[in-house]
Design a protein around this motif. Structure first.
Motif, PDB file in Angstrom:
ATOM      1  N   VAL A  20      35.330  28.962  23.437  1.00  0.00           N
ATOM      2  CA  VAL A  20      36.865  28.680  23.114  1.00  0.00           C
ATOM      3  C   VAL A  20      37.046  29.534  21.574  1.00  0.00           C
ATOM      4  CG1 VAL A  20      36.309  25.776  22.686  1.00  0.00           C
ATOM      5  CG2 VAL A  20      35.298  27.575  21.159  1.00  0.00           C
ATOM      6  N   HIS A  21      35.822  30.505  21.620  1.00  0.00           N
ATOM      7  CA  HIS A  21      36.417  31.791  20.585  1.00  0.00           C
ATOM      8  C   HIS A  21      37.373  32.735  21.497  1.00  0.00           C
ATOM      9  CE1 HIS A  21      33.171  30.005  18.031  1.00  0.00           C
ATOM     10  NE2 HIS A  21      31.924  30.331  18.999  1.00  0.00           N
ATOM     11  N   GLU A  22      37.525  32.606  22.516  1.00  0.00           N
ATOM     12  CA  GLU A  22      38.979  33.795  23.304  1.00  0.00           C
ATOM     13  C   GLU A  22      39.752  32.817  23.228  1.00  0.00           C
ATOM     14  OE1 GLU A  22      37.576  35.029  26.933  1.00  0.00           O
ATOM     15  OE2 GLU A  22      35.621  33.954  27.463  1.00  0.00           O
ATOM     16  N   LEU A  23      40.092  31.763  22.606  1.00  0.00           N
ATOM     17  CA  LEU A  23      40.955  31.298  21.950  1.00  0.00           C
ATOM     18  C   LEU A  23      42.199  31.749  20.678  1.00  0.00           C
ATOM     19  CD1 LEU A  23      40.292  27.687  22.652  1.00  0.00           C
ATOM     20  CD2 LEU A  23      42.258  28.707  23.973  1.00  0.00           C
ATOM     21  N   PRO A  31      46.119  32.896  24.421  1.00  0.00           N
ATOM     22  CA  PRO A  31      47.626  31.573  23.757  1.00  0.00           C
ATOM     23  C   PRO A  31      46.424  30.304  23.777  1.00  0.00           C
ATOM     24  CG  PRO A  31      48.361  33.426  24.874  1.00  0.00           C
ATOM     25  CD  PRO A  31      47.014  33.705  25.714  1.00  0.00           C
ATOM     26  N   ASP A  32      46.523  29.247  22.872  1.00  0.00           N
ATOM     27  CA  ASP A  32      45.889  28.290  23.052  1.00  0.00           C
ATOM     28  C   ASP A  32      46.594  27.323  23.763  1.00  0.00           C
ATOM     29  OD1 ASP A  32      45.398  29.500  20.660  1.00  0.00           O
ATOM     30  OD2 ASP A  32      43.650  28.394  20.442  1.00  0.00           O
ATOM     31  N   GLY A  33      48.209  27.370  24.091  1.00  0.00           N
ATOM     32  CA  GLY A  33      49.427  26.555  24.631  1.00  0.00           C
ATOM     33  C   GLY A  33      48.828  26.329  26.090  1.00  0.00           C
ATOM     34  N   LEU A  34      47.970  27.941  26.878  1.00  0.00           N
ATOM     35  CA  LEU A  34      47.994  28.357  28.214  1.00  0.00           C
ATOM     36  C   LEU A  34      46.346  27.299  28.586  1.00  0.00           C
ATOM     37  CD1 LEU A  34      49.701  31.189  29.154  1.00  0.00           C
ATOM     38  CD2 LEU A  34      49.951  28.961  30.581  1.00  0.00           C
ATOM     39  N   ALA A  35      45.353  26.844  27.147  1.00  0.00           N
ATOM     40  CA  ALA A  35      44.345  26.316  27.649  1.00  0.00           C
ATOM     41  C   ALA A  35      44.135  24.928  26.815  1.00  0.00           C
ATOM     42  CB  ALA A  35      43.309  26.926  27.434  1.00  0.00           C
ATOM     43  N   LEU A  36      43.486  24.211  27.508  1.00  0.00           N
ATOM     44  CA  LEU A  36      42.509  23.071  26.998  1.00  0.00           C
ATOM     45  C   LEU A  36      40.971  23.294  26.559  1.00  0.00           C
ATOM     46  CD1 LEU A  36      43.465  20.950  30.300  1.00  0.00           C
ATOM     47  CD2 LEU A  36      44.725  20.623  28.042  1.00  0.00           C
ATOM     48  N   ALA A  37      41.259  22.882  25.318  1.00  0.00           N
ATOM     49  CA  ALA A  37      39.332  22.915  24.848  1.00  0.00           C
ATOM     50  C   ALA A  37      39.327  21.957  25.070  1.00  0.00           C
ATOM     51  CB  ALA A  37      39.301  23.478  23.594  1.00  0.00           C
ATOM     52  N   PHE A  38      37.842  21.608  26.385  1.00  0.00           N
ATOM     53  CA  PHE A  38      37.212  20.515  26.395  1.00  0.00           C
ATOM     54  C   PHE A  38      35.809  19.862  26.013  1.00  0.00           C
ATOM     55  CE2 PHE A  38      34.753  21.463  30.122  1.00  0.00           C
ATOM     56  CZ  PHE A  38      34.902  22.751  30.002  1.00  0.00           C
ATOM     57  N   THR A  39      35.229  20.864  25.724  1.00  0.00           N
ATOM     58  CA  THR A  39      34.312  21.043  25.191  1.00  0.00           C
ATOM     59  C   THR A  39      33.791  21.253  23.692  1.00  0.00           C
ATOM     60  OG1 THR A  39      33.052  22.776  25.617  1.00  0.00           O
ATOM     61  CG2 THR A  39      33.138  20.270  26.985  1.00  0.00           C
ATOM     62  N   GLY A  40      33.596  20.904  22.708  1.00  0.00           N
ATOM     63  CA  GLY A  40      33.399  22.002  21.436  1.00  0.00           C
ATOM     64  C   GLY A  40      32.450  23.531  21.505  1.00  0.00           C
ATOM     65  N   SER A  41      32.569  23.914  22.173  1.00  0.00           N
ATOM     66  CA  SER A  41      32.363  25.262  22.948  1.00  0.00           C
ATOM     67  C   SER A  41      33.386  25.906  24.093  1.00  0.00           C
ATOM     68  CB  SER A  41      31.123  25.523  22.753  1.00  0.00           C
ATOM     69  OG  SER A  41      30.167  24.514  24.537  1.00  0.00           O
ATOM     70  N   LEU A  42      33.132  25.298  24.758  1.00  0.00           N
ATOM     71  CA  LEU A  42      34.181  25.712  25.892  1.00  0.00           C
ATOM     72  C   LEU A  42      35.904  25.371  26.145  1.00  0.00           C
ATOM     73  CD1 LEU A  42      31.655  24.983  29.280  1.00  0.00           C
ATOM     74  CD2 LEU A  42      32.155  27.725  27.762  1.00  0.00           C
ATOM     75  N   ALA A  43      36.712  26.314  26.563  1.00  0.00           N
ATOM     76  CA  ALA A  43      38.172  25.786  26.472  1.00  0.00           C
ATOM     77  C   ALA A  43      38.326  26.174  28.562  1.00  0.00           C
ATOM     78  CB  ALA A  43      38.610  26.642  26.352  1.00  0.00           C
ATOM     79  N   ARG A  44      39.649  25.597  28.943  1.00  0.00           N
ATOM     80  CA  ARG A  44      39.669  25.316  29.997  1.00  0.00           C
ATOM     81  C   ARG A  44      41.158  26.453  30.773  1.00  0.00           C
ATOM     82  NH1 ARG A  44      37.316  20.928  33.997  1.00  0.00           N
ATOM     83  NH2 ARG A  44      35.991  22.274  33.558  1.00  0.00           N
ATOM     84  N   MET A  45      41.388  26.568  31.264  1.00  0.00           N
ATOM     85  CA  MET A  45      42.996  27.670  31.696  1.00  0.00           C
ATOM     86  C   MET A  45      43.326  26.433  32.215  1.00  0.00           C
ATOM     87  SD  MET A  45      43.516  30.470  30.133  1.00  0.00           S
ATOM     88  CE  MET A  45      45.528  30.714  31.466  1.00  0.00           C
ATOM     89  N   ARG A  46      44.475  25.753  31.617  1.00  0.00           N
ATOM     90  CA  ARG A  46      45.207  24.844  32.404  1.00  0.00           C
ATOM     91  C   ARG A  46      45.559  24.927  33.725  1.00  0.00           C
ATOM     92  NH1 ARG A  46      47.862  21.417  28.798  1.00  0.00           N
ATOM     93  NH2 ARG A  46      47.523  21.400  26.261  1.00  0.00           N
ATOM     94  N   GLY A  47      45.659  24.031  34.516  1.00  0.00           N
ATOM     95  CA  GLY A  47      45.618  23.688  35.586  1.00  0.00           C
ATOM     96  C   GLY A  47      44.370  24.154  37.204  1.00  0.00           C
TER      97      GLY A  47
END
Ligand code: SF4
Ligand code: SF4
Length: 102
Positions: A20-23, A31-47
């Motif tokens: 998530v620190h890369e957001l 850009p946050d709009g293209l990603a989902l934060a799905f745990t406290g520490s990880l984000a995932r590119m949408r799709g």
């Protein structure tokens, strides 16, 4: 022209998870709009967890001509996946594209 601009297979083959620190909201480039934060520490590119997967930042037609809408701001895993690597060749095979020559 790089093979990648006529490919895009790896952007439509794997989940793309990153810190998530890369957001942008955390001071990073993605850009946050293209990603989902799905745990406290990880984000995932949408799709990228859809079935079939396809990153929301990818435009164009796989195997023809593609572009990454956030190329300069893409997350770590996108930098790390090297053209010609095993992961690259697997993604290409999944989309019916010939392996890149070594
Ligand atoms: S699968 Fe390989 S050739 Fe295709 S876009 Fe990804 S790194 Fe580039
Ligand atoms: S952010 Fe760009 S390089 Fe990374 S998976 Fe998505 S389209 Fe591909």
């Amino acid at each position: 022209m790089s093979s990648c601009q006529q490919c895009g297979a790896c952007c439509a083959a794997y989940r793309v998870d990153f810190s998530v620190h890369e957001l942008m909201s955390e001071g990073g480039p993605v850009p946050d709009g293209l990603a989902l934060a799905f745990t406290g520490s990880l984000a995932r590119m949408r799709g990228t967890d859809h079935s079939p997967p396809r990153c929301a930042a990818l435009s164009g037609r796989i195997g023809k001509r593609v572009g990454c809408g956030i190329y300069e701001w893409r997350p770590g895993p996108c930098h790390e996946l090297e053209e010609g690597s095993d992961a690259c060749q697997r993604a290409r095979a999944r989309h019916g594209l010939l392996p890149l020559p070594n």
